[in-house]
Structures are given as structure tokens and as C-alpha cells.
Write an enzyme that holds these catalytic residues in place. Structure first.
Site, PDB file in Angstrom:
ATOM      1  CB  SER A 137      15.047 -47.825  27.776  1.00 54.00           C
ATOM      2  OG  SER A 137      13.776 -47.264  27.636  1.00 54.00           O
ATOM      3  N   GLY A 138      16.444 -50.606  26.757  1.00 57.66           N
ATOM      4  CA  GLY A 138      17.720 -51.210  26.396  1.00 57.66           C
ATOM      5  C   GLY A 138      17.925 -52.592  26.966  1.00 57.66           C
ATOM      6  CG  HIS A 169      15.470 -45.107  23.464  1.00 56.74           C
ATOM      7  ND1 HIS A 169      14.990 -46.383  23.252  1.00 56.74           N
ATOM      8  CD2 HIS A 169      15.285 -44.865  24.782  1.00 56.74           C
ATOM      9  CE1 HIS A 169      14.549 -46.879  24.387  1.00 56.74           C
ATOM     10  NE2 HIS A 169      14.719 -45.981  25.336  1.00 56.74           N
ATOM     11  N   GLY A 176      13.475 -46.596  32.323  1.00 57.97           N
ATOM     12  CA  GLY A 176      14.645 -47.134  33.020  1.00 57.97           C
ATOM     13  C   GLY A 176      14.930 -48.570  32.650  1.00 57.97           C
ATOM     14  CG  ASP A 206      15.311 -47.937  20.235  1.00 62.86           C
ATOM     15  OD1 ASP A 206      16.455 -47.464  20.413  1.00 62.86           O
ATOM     16  OD2 ASP A 206      14.389 -47.836  21.066  1.00 62.86           O
TER      17      ASP A 206
END
Length: 267
Positions: free
Chosen positions: A214-215, A73, A212, A119
Site C-alpha cells: 500500500s502507498g 489509508h 504492505g 486515497d
């Protein structure tokens, strides 16, 4: 001669996966705190070009000298990305930092943004990076490994300091105990939204990942003392980042080891 040999072995070992030259301070963290500089040397900042200005959008994990693991995402078609490695403070110029463009971005072919499934994405750097005191790769868990309930792991990132707040300038870390699948899928927790390819951590209503982050990685230390990245920050509650019984949900890296290996070979 013996002293030199021991020193040489120590330095070489420091650049092995999951072994930071500057170990993280993890003994007293309860809420999010500034990290010890360069104590999570596999943490990267994924940045995109907005009208000539590079902006942080997501975290990620360096897993080899040319590959980064992040969330699907985090990737948008048409954007130009670069990877910032060795960063501590996003708004300062720092020594030991490497910025690199991307050669390939591989999003999981079964990524489903509606139900937030699979994801996960890989980014191939335009050239191999040289490991240093500030840049090394994380170790990955063995395929199928399941973290035990209440395992103490750490989320790291430059995400928002609180719901609706500013993103952090300085890399943050927070202790997030793992929540097992049986608990996380209870009706008053995440219910059926959480699948067995995901791992939950946190949920105390105080500490969590946020926009922020994320990942970025869920860092867990194995029995040998090596840090492994077991999760990729995927989603949290839309009500607030630290809503009770809504722990941060991560893509479970151990569920995707075969996928990761196959893509790294293919590209």
C-alpha cells in the site's frame, strides 16, 4: 577533456527524476521477484514507531528532495512515522540509506475510507535529502494522462509474498499490465467501485500487489525511457491478493497533479 565532460553529464543526469543509476531488470519478470538493488531509488519504506521499534507499514514514492507520495489509508492519527530511503533489504544494515522523520503529513481532505476515494497523502520530510546513487526522485506524469490498456508497468514494494504470508525482506517488483477503465469497471471485474481517478493493473490471478505494498508506486516508462509513477497502491480483493479479474487498484497520480502541486507550495 571530452571524456570528462560526457562522464560529468551522465552522472548529473543520473540524479534527474525517474532515472536510476542502476536500471531495473525488467526483461523477464512475470511473477514477483527480488529487484536489482537500488534500481527503484524513489521507493521508500514508511515506518512507524511501535514501543521503540520501527516497523514497515507501507510503501511510498520520493517525488522531490523533501516530499513523499503515499496512500491516505497508510496514515493513522497519533502514530510517529519515519521514512527510510535507499533501502533494499529491510532487515539488514545497508550503506547509502537515510532515515528521516516527518515535518508534515497532508492527507487528501476528501479522503473517504468507506468507499476508498481520494486515497492519497503527502509527507514532508523534516529536511531535504541529498540525492545519491541510492536515493533519487521519481517523475510524475502530466495532469490528466491516461495509461493505455496493457501498458507494461511495475509495482514495487515489501508487501506480503502471498495472501496471509510474511512481508518481504527484499524489495520486490512485479509486472502488472494496465487494465483500462472500460474493462476494470465491468460487472465481473470491479464494477462501479473503480472511479476515473483510479487506475487498475494486473488481474491475471497470479501477480498482484498485496498487504504492505500500500502507498507504493506503479512505475511506468514513458516514450523517452524515463520512469514515471502513475499509481499509488490503494486496494485489492479481500478474497486474496491475486484473485482473477480483481486487479490491484491504484490512485491515479495524473488525476491529482494540481492537488500535489498546491500542497507542496502551501506547506
Amino acid at each position: 577533456m571530452m571524456k570528462f565532460l560526457v562522464f560529468a553529464l551522465f552522472v548529473a543526469g543520473a540524479y534527474g527524476c525517474g532515472v536510476p543509476t542502476f536500471p531495473p531488470v525488467t526483461s523477464r519478470v512475470v511473477g514477483g521477484e527480488d529487484v536489482r538493488p537500488n534500481s527503484w531509488p524513489w521507493q521508500i519504506s514508511l515506518q512507524y514507531n511501535r514501543q521503540g521499534e520501527w516497523r514497515h507499514t507501507c510503501g511510498g514514492t520520493l517525488i522531490s528532495n523533501q516530499w513523499v507520495l503515499t496512500a491516505a489509508h497508510c496514515i493513522s492519527n497519533g502514530r510517529e512515522y519515519r521514512v527510510a530511503m535507499g533501502k533494499h533489504n529491510l532487515v539488514q544494515t545497508e550503506e547509502g540509506v537515510v532515515f528521516m522523520g516527518t515535518a508534515n503529513i497532508v492527507v487528501h481532505e476528501k479522503w473517504n475510507p468507506l468507499f476508498i476515494r481520494n486515497d492519497i497523502a503527502l509527507i514532508k520530510l523534516e529536511s531535504p535529502v541529498t540525492f545519491s546513487d541510492t536515493i533519487t526522485a521519481a517523475c510524475l506524469p502530466t495532469a490528466g494522462f491516461i495509461l493505455p490498456h496493457n501498458k507494461a508497468c511495475y509495482v514495487t514494494g515489501w508487501g506480503r509474498l502471498y495472501t496471509g504470508g510474511p512481508i518481504a525482506d527484499i524489495l520486490q517488483q512485479a509486472l502488472l499490465p494496465v487494465v483500462d477503465h472500460a474493462t476494470c469497471t465491468k460487472p465481473d471485474w470491479w464494477g462501479p467501485q473503480v472511479k476515473d481517478t483510479m487506475v487498475c493493473a494486473g488481474g491475471d490471478g497470479v501477480v498482484s500487489g498485496c498487504n504492505g505494498d500500500s502507498g507504493g508506486p506503479l512505475n511506468c516508462q514513458n516514450a523517452a525511457g524515463t520512469w514515471e509513477v502513475h499509481g499509488i497502491v490503494s486496494f485489492g480483493s479481500g478474497l486474496s491478493c491475486n484473485f482473477p479479474k480483481k486487479p490491484t487498484v491504484f490512485s491515479q497520480v495524473s488525476s491529482y497533479i494540481d492537488w500535489i502541486n498546491s500542497k507542496m507550495v502551501a506547506y
